[in-house]
Design a protein around this motif. Structure first.
Motif, mmCIF file in Angstrom:
data_model
loop_
_atom_site.group_PDB
_atom_site.id
_atom_site.type_symbol
_atom_site.label_atom_id
_atom_site.label_comp_id
_atom_site.label_asym_id
_atom_site.label_seq_id
_atom_site.Cartn_x
_atom_site.Cartn_y
_atom_site.Cartn_z
ATOM 1 N N ASP A 83 1.388 -1.402 -0.238
ATOM 2 C CA ASP A 83 -0.014 -0.062 -0.155
ATOM 3 C C ASP A 83 0.840 1.216 0.025
ATOM 4 N N GLN A 84 1.998 1.405 -0.716
ATOM 5 C CA GLN A 84 2.944 2.512 -0.785
ATOM 6 C C GLN A 84 2.964 2.887 -2.246
ATOM 7 N N LEU A 85 3.125 4.103 -2.190
ATOM 8 C CA LEU A 85 2.921 4.745 -3.581
ATOM 9 C C LEU A 85 4.664 4.877 -4.043
ATOM 10 N N LEU A 86 4.858 4.824 -5.079
ATOM 11 C CA LEU A 86 6.618 4.924 -5.714
ATOM 12 C C LEU A 86 6.600 5.316 -6.556
ATOM 13 N N PRO A 87 7.584 5.651 -7.286
ATOM 14 C CA PRO A 87 8.053 6.675 -8.734
ATOM 15 C C PRO A 87 7.188 4.883 -9.373
ATOM 16 N N ASP A 88 7.048 5.245 -10.620
ATOM 17 C CA ASP A 88 7.302 4.108 -11.731
ATOM 18 C C ASP A 88 8.806 3.867 -12.074
ATOM 19 N N PRO A 89 8.697 2.850 -11.769
ATOM 20 C CA PRO A 89 10.713 1.945 -12.880
ATOM 21 C C PRO A 89 10.408 1.548 -14.171
ATOM 22 N N LEU A 90 9.257 1.189 -14.414
ATOM 23 C CA LEU A 90 9.045 0.924 -16.090
ATOM 24 C C LEU A 90 8.139 1.947 -16.694
ATOM 25 N N THR A 91 7.138 2.398 -16.858
ATOM 26 C CA THR A 91 6.658 2.753 -17.731
ATOM 27 C C THR A 91 7.019 4.023 -18.106
ATOM 28 N N HIS A 92 6.523 4.634 -18.865
ATOM 29 C CA HIS A 92 6.730 6.265 -19.590
ATOM 30 C C HIS A 92 4.647 6.405 -20.401
ATOM 31 N N PRO A 93 4.690 7.318 -20.178
ATOM 32 C CA PRO A 93 3.668 8.638 -20.926
ATOM 33 C C PRO A 93 4.125 9.098 -21.505
ATOM 34 N N GLY A 94 3.047 8.434 -22.840
ATOM 35 C CA GLY A 94 3.381 9.106 -24.459
ATOM 36 C C GLY A 94 4.630 7.968 -25.048
ATOM 37 N N ARG A 95 4.805 7.076 -24.270
ATOM 38 C CA ARG A 95 5.715 5.558 -25.385
ATOM 39 C C ARG A 95 5.149 5.560 -25.643
ATOM 40 N N ASP A 96 4.448 4.791 -27.342
ATOM 41 C CA ASP A 96 3.238 3.469 -27.411
ATOM 42 C C ASP A 96 3.483 2.357 -26.256
ATOM 43 N N PRO A 97 2.192 2.259 -26.405
ATOM 44 C CA PRO A 97 2.045 1.178 -25.501
ATOM 45 C C PRO A 97 2.357 -0.263 -25.770
ATOM 46 N N TRP A 98 2.760 -0.246 -27.016
ATOM 47 C CA TRP A 98 3.060 -1.561 -26.664
ATOM 48 C C TRP A 98 4.521 -1.709 -26.097
ATOM 49 N N ASP A 99 5.324 -0.558 -25.286
ATOM 50 C CA ASP A 99 6.546 -0.729 -25.768
ATOM 51 C C ASP A 99 6.530 -0.816 -23.759
ATOM 52 N N ASN A 100 5.986 0.222 -23.790
ATOM 53 C CA ASN A 100 5.571 0.068 -21.906
ATOM 54 C C ASN A 100 4.521 -1.400 -21.964
ATOM 55 N N VAL A 101 3.908 -2.238 -22.417
ATOM 56 C CA VAL A 101 3.736 -3.024 -21.823
ATOM 57 C C VAL A 101 4.269 -4.449 -22.260
ATOM 58 N N ARG A 102 5.395 -4.217 -23.232
ATOM 59 C CA ARG A 102 5.752 -5.602 -23.067
ATOM 60 C C ARG A 102 7.036 -5.266 -22.143
ATOM 61 N N THR A 103 7.738 -4.132 -21.763
ATOM 62 C CA THR A 103 8.284 -4.184 -20.521
ATOM 63 C C THR A 103 8.527 -4.315 -19.609
ATOM 64 N N VAL A 104 6.910 -4.048 -19.199
ATOM 65 C CA VAL A 104 6.197 -4.163 -17.803
ATOM 66 C C VAL A 104 6.118 -6.473 -17.759
ATOM 67 N N MET A 105 5.283 -6.599 -19.131
ATOM 68 C CA MET A 105 5.805 -8.398 -19.063
ATOM 69 C C MET A 105 6.832 -9.129 -19.155
ATOM 70 N N THR A 106 7.954 -8.367 -19.653
ATOM 71 C CA THR A 106 9.042 -8.806 -19.923
ATOM 72 C C THR A 106 9.745 -9.287 -18.212
ATOM 73 N N ALA A 107 9.285 -7.743 -17.219
ATOM 74 C CA ALA A 107 9.811 -7.488 -15.790
ATOM 75 C C ALA A 107 8.627 -8.486 -14.956
ATOM 76 N N LEU A 108 8.277 -8.566 -15.081
ATOM 77 C CA LEU A 108 7.269 -9.868 -14.244
ATOM 78 C C LEU A 108 7.399 -11.248 -14.409
ATOM 79 N N ILE A 109 7.537 -11.269 -15.791
ATOM 80 C CA ILE A 109 8.436 -12.854 -15.946
ATOM 81 C C ILE A 109 9.703 -12.963 -14.991
#
Length: 119
Positions: A83-109
């Motif tokens: 329940d803490q708020l932290l800076p987002d270490p993975l995504t960037h608003p304005g970047r292609d959605p696929w790039d953000n999704v791919r980055t998050v999924m790769t990290a979560l694996i």
């Protein structure tokens, strides 16, 4: 339409790490990884998105709701499992959605709790 394109890309690139093909829902895309992570993607645009996931009893989420200007990555931020708020270490608003999704999924694996991203 955006969720359709994301589903197609996810099903191709991450097939070996998924329990089943991604599932299109009314306003979200659900992805079940073979490591037990369940991801809920809600992507309205490159600037507006919510990527939430569960691993066991822990829920985390990255989103762009502009509610926390004190964070260095405003408007995007991470709600961690404590329940803490932290800076987002993975995504960037304005970047292609696929790039953000791919980055998050790769990290979560490899790191469902993003422990290596929060050091």
């Amino acid at each position: 339409m955006l969720h359709d394109a994301l589903k197609e890309a996810i099903d191709v690139q991450f097939a070996e790490s998924m329990m089943e093909p991604a599932e299109l829902c009314q306003d979200a895309l659900l992805v079940r990884l073979d490591n037990g992570v369940v991801i809920e993607l809600r992507v309205a645009s490159a600037e507006e998105y919510s990527i939430g996931w569960r691993w066991g009893d822990t829920e985390l989420r990255i989103d762009t709701a502009p509610l926390h200007p004190q964070l260095a990555t405003f408007p995007n931020h991470l709600h961690n499992g404590d329940d803490q708020l932290l800076p987002d270490p993975l995504t960037h608003p304005g970047r292609d959605p696929w790039d953000n999704v791919r980055t998050v999924m790769t990290a979560l694996i490899d790191d469902p709790m993003l422990q290596s991203q929060r050091k």
